[in-house]
Design a protein around this motif. Structure first.
Motif, PDB file in Angstrom:
ATOM      1  N   LEU A  28      33.775 -64.789 132.428  1.00  0.00           N
ATOM      2  CA  LEU A  28      33.147 -65.322 133.406  1.00  0.00           C
ATOM      3  C   LEU A  28      33.001 -66.863 133.390  1.00  0.00           C
ATOM      4  N   MET A  29      33.676 -67.647 132.441  1.00  0.00           N
ATOM      5  CA  MET A  29      33.678 -69.006 132.326  1.00  0.00           C
ATOM      6  C   MET A  29      33.911 -69.769 133.743  1.00  0.00           C
ATOM      7  N   ARG A  30      35.043 -69.380 134.286  1.00  0.00           N
ATOM      8  CA  ARG A  30      35.460 -70.215 135.426  1.00  0.00           C
ATOM      9  C   ARG A  30      34.506 -69.931 136.825  1.00  0.00           C
ATOM     10  N   LEU A  31      34.080 -68.665 136.797  1.00  0.00           N
ATOM     11  CA  LEU A  31      33.063 -68.200 137.926  1.00  0.00           C
ATOM     12  C   LEU A  31      31.768 -69.019 137.765  1.00  0.00           C
ATOM     13  N   ALA A  32      31.317 -69.051 136.301  1.00  0.00           N
ATOM     14  CA  ALA A  32      30.108 -69.683 136.157  1.00  0.00           C
ATOM     15  C   ALA A  32      30.235 -71.065 136.328  1.00  0.00           C
ATOM     16  N   GLN A  33      31.200 -71.753 135.920  1.00  0.00           N
ATOM     17  CA  GLN A  33      31.426 -73.104 136.214  1.00  0.00           C
ATOM     18  C   GLN A  33      31.522 -73.395 137.983  1.00  0.00           C
ATOM     19  N   HIS A  34      32.012 -72.606 138.577  1.00  0.00           N
ATOM     20  CA  HIS A  34      32.498 -72.680 139.811  1.00  0.00           C
ATOM     21  C   HIS A  34      31.030 -72.644 140.316  1.00  0.00           C
ATOM     22  N   GLU A  35      30.195 -71.790 140.263  1.00  0.00           N
ATOM     23  CA  GLU A  35      28.853 -71.573 140.979  1.00  0.00           C
ATOM     24  C   GLU A  35      27.732 -72.488 140.554  1.00  0.00           C
ATOM     25  N   PHE A  36      27.840 -72.779 139.115  1.00  0.00           N
ATOM     26  CA  PHE A  36      26.639 -73.403 138.669  1.00  0.00           C
ATOM     27  C   PHE A  36      26.761 -74.595 137.674  1.00  0.00           C
ATOM     28  N   GLY A  37      28.459 -75.033 137.634  1.00  0.00           N
ATOM     29  CA  GLY A  37      28.601 -75.971 136.612  1.00  0.00           C
ATOM     30  C   GLY A  37      28.345 -77.377 137.284  1.00  0.00           C
ATOM     31  N   ALA A  38      27.855 -77.346 138.598  1.00  0.00           N
ATOM     32  CA  ALA A  38      27.608 -78.859 139.095  1.00  0.00           C
ATOM     33  C   ALA A  38      26.054 -78.918 139.145  1.00  0.00           C
ATOM     34  N   LEU A  39      25.283 -78.024 139.061  1.00  0.00           N
ATOM     35  CA  LEU A  39      23.952 -77.935 139.007  1.00  0.00           C
ATOM     36  C   LEU A  39      23.222 -78.745 137.867  1.00  0.00           C
ATOM     37  N   LYS A  40      22.023 -79.348 138.000  1.00  0.00           N
ATOM     38  CA  LYS A  40      21.251 -80.058 137.164  1.00  0.00           C
ATOM     39  C   LYS A  40      21.127 -79.060 136.068  1.00  0.00           C
ATOM     40  N   PRO A  41      21.384 -79.406 134.681  1.00  0.00           N
ATOM     41  CA  PRO A  41      21.011 -78.517 133.712  1.00  0.00           C
ATOM     42  C   PRO A  41      19.524 -78.152 133.489  1.00  0.00           C
ATOM     43  N   GLY A  42      18.857 -76.960 132.951  1.00  0.00           N
ATOM     44  CA  GLY A  42      17.715 -76.969 132.785  1.00  0.00           C
ATOM     45  C   GLY A  42      17.145 -75.519 133.179  1.00  0.00           C
ATOM     46  N   TYR A  43      15.900 -75.387 133.183  1.00  0.00           N
ATOM     47  CA  TYR A  43      15.254 -74.341 133.564  1.00  0.00           C
ATOM     48  C   TYR A  43      15.753 -73.934 135.034  1.00  0.00           C
ATOM     49  N   SER A  44      15.879 -74.872 135.824  1.00  0.00           N
ATOM     50  CA  SER A  44      16.043 -74.746 137.264  1.00  0.00           C
ATOM     51  C   SER A  44      17.289 -74.188 137.539  1.00  0.00           C
ATOM     52  N   ARG A  45      18.096 -74.401 136.550  1.00  0.00           N
ATOM     53  CA  ARG A  45      19.723 -74.028 136.696  1.00  0.00           C
ATOM     54  C   ARG A  45      19.776 -72.446 136.541  1.00  0.00           C
TER      55      ARG A  45
END
Lengths: 275, 275, 275, 275
Positions: free
Chosen positions: C115-132
């Protein structure tokens, strides 16, 4: 042999829905439909489409919200030749009729591309011919448990090869996949089946050997002479008895197959030619 | 037996990257590390984490952009007892040490939950004990082709059960999955291996029998006495020799294992106790 | 918060069977068991094994042929700190506590490696942290249909990512797999849950952020303050409420959770620290 | 538009082998083959089979041990009408031509039965019609990374939906699977492609809309006007450029496509009708 057979399907439809049914007996050189009727309640028009090569008969109807009942009855004469299996050979790819080639390719439920080594390991050393396909059926019968409810519509031959449980459809898919992995064209057959308990649509398969198709049933649940063909396809995806576009709920399904003559279908070691 | 062994890993890093390496020989009752050195170029600090139960040694280091070379060397004394396999029994679930239970559960690459019927069909009727696990290894050796490049890091025991080709890691995964499906705790072991051609990290597995763990290698590629343990885990996911966070490119990998004494490791039918 | 809770499990056993139950509430810094009883009919001895790190409590009992009833009751004080989620950061792999690393590896039902690419695609650009991690939960809630009966014990995060239907266990597996694919350690939590309808064991997950574990529930079915932990594991394989060795049939299962104080658990946007 | 195109395939055969090639340009209402030659070294006979509906041209030849070179050249006039996409509607299942129905069924690499919810979630709310299939292509282009070597011949749409990397064949499979899941008939097209870099066979797909088939290419790698059709099938299984029975090794493959007129194929937002 002559059979009376039929089915009755009851659905409740919360909305208008389109049905494509594949429940009518196929008409071909070995199957004569002597009489036939289809009854739909409420009364509805339907179209019939007969697929050009394998002669599947698809009925399409647009049913309004409410209840739907479809009843099909037919009297059918089946006359597949029984043959001595001993002389029936496999056909090398160099000599296969070219229109059988696409029954060598993998399909949704028969991923022969992923079973190559398993097929070679189990059956590669066996003498080619009818007896090898029979050995495939014996292997399936011995290795896979027939268990209602153990699989679902997504289950494929790749799953069954390891999970080792299934119903007639899964048995047929695995037989097809093994044949294709050995370069034997193979295809799925849906049918009415005499003496099947509990009564239901049945699934078996055909392999192309010598110069025609032969019928195989790895479940051993019914005599192959008691099979009346409905549909022929690459796998179950092609010959679902009901493809429904809309939110229908099946309420009841009833099938029957009666034998009309003195000599009833019995288990046989003969090859049964079907195409 | 005493071995000199080691590895040298070379990477090029387009960006700073974090490495977790599992290349150091485990220290346990059966393995004494007599001498050891690790050399990193450029010179870098690293942390070592020893996992509390199975004593895997993980090295973490943060490497800057550029080239990285990690060299590990050790002299190790391995003294696993050889036992007569005849008396080694399986342990019923009612009596298994409770800390072995989680080696019965399915894991990423060993989906024992989906191999239950296959395992029962192939091995269910065999006499329980060491000889049954040996029969599993023989089955894998006979049924699966050892073929470099036939699998990838996503390949699991469920795939290998049907696709029938793989490398040492796939052989070990299938052995583990079969054992677990028969209620025998089993786990993955990564190792240095004497006489492995071509030199590489090797994967084997352990099964819990009697009152301890025993070593099995379904590939038969090296004498089990020539295995020097690195990591122990549920499957390969736990003991990757290098987990890399960042875009590193491996440039070269070199391993060696030398035997330091007169009597060299040889193939044996004995059971080798390892824990 | 204080809860009375419990379960009653009824089985019929055609043969003697061994059970490993994981139904007792975990004792840890945030959960105090004030009172507890376990009742087994027929009267049987059992062993308890507390796993060393996550403190799962496994009960093993050997039940004779016939009927088995296990009743568990407890009064539990749960006091997880609520925190402002804003300041809670992700930890880079270079700084993660080394004992959290194995919660980054893929497991049976959480194939983060695929699921690496799917996770990157959906969430990779979000600010890291609890909110992600919260965004992951929102994505699951929005994209996957909660549908009883849509999945089975073999269903994994890889399936759910595409099939988009499941139950709490599937929601948790997908959340865990996404987190691991983003290098956030994540693990499975089984629990009793206040106000769950229909009453059942519940599954949620934890992610390691800042310097501790935080609780997430992508189903939004219950207030997270009303969760009382039973087991912690890599995925559902580790914390099945009943692992049964033998042919038992479950006849009935009953759970209850009562809240004992004035302030009842309510939905909150706070982070809930759990380890 | 007029093109000169061709391919040269070189194999070495350790044993006699049978080849079924699908490299000849299809002859249909929109493609006229002005000139054509096929050259085989060593000189060999071959049979041609033209499949009855989609007019795929399969060449079968039996090649002896040694080297084999097949060279195909053609001059082709392609004249697919360009249409304004705005008015092109989807056809409800109640009105689809019945011979398009089997392009709704799942196939080996396009398991639409398992992508129903994902398709509904992503595209269910969009306005039906050409623009919805276009939205599917955009989604694939945006969500899946084009990456040579990331997949293999077993990779299917179900994998790509999550793994999010692939080549033209994978892009086409995913587009087909999404369309079928939305009840839009869809099928696979193999082709020569003008300006493809590096030169190779190309895969795109067709969807049935309005009263005909339209061409889609989610890779955006070449102008659709520069596609010259070879084969049409349910998925790649039907139109492999070379199906080989025997242990052949490909040594070289060379393709070329030249444009013969002033106006060269360019990217267009028009719909391209193809059947």
């Amino acid at each position: 042999m002559k059979f009376n057979l039929g089915c009755q399907l009851n659905y409740s439809l919360p909305e208008d829905s389109t049905f494509v049914l594949n429940i009518s007996v196929a008409r071909n050189d070995y199957q004569e439909v002597l009489e036939e009727s289809i009854q739909i309640e409420p009364s509805l028009n339907y179209e019939e489409y007969v697929s050009p090569w394998v002669k599947n008969r698809y009925l399409r109807l647009n049913a309004p919200q409410g209840n739907l009942q479809v009843s099909y009855r037919a009297t059918v004469e089946v006359s597949c030749p029984n043959e001595n299996p001993d002389g029936i050979a496999e056909v090398p790819p160099a000599e296969l009729p070219l229109d059988t080639l696409h029954y060598l390719y993998p399909s949704r439920y028969c991923q022969s591309d992923r079973l190559m080594r398993l097929a070679q390991h189990e059956f590669g050393a066996l003498k080619p011919g009818y007896s090898r396909v029979n050995a495939i059926c014996n292997w399936i019968y011995d290795s896979v448990t027939y268990l209602l409810g153990s699989t679902n519509p997504h289950t494929s031959a790749f799953d069954t090869a390891t999970e080792r449980a299934g119903v007639c459809r899964d048995f047929a898919h695995l037989g097809i996949a093994f044949c294709r992995a050995l370069n034997i064209p193979a295809r799925f057959v849906s049918s009415y089946a005499y003496n099947l308990e509990p009564p239901d649509f049945h699934a078996v398969f055909e392999a192309y050997l010598g110069d025609r198709w032969y019928l195989f049933d790895p479940t051993r649940m019914v005599p192959r002479q008691g099979l009346i063909r409905i549909g022929t396809g690459r796998d179950a995806a092609d010959v679902s008895f009901a493809t429904i576009f809309g939110p229908a709920q099946m309420e009841k399904m009833h099938l029957f197959v009666e034998h009309l003559e003195d000599r009833s279908p019995t288990a046989t070691g003969d090859a049964i030619a079907t195409g």
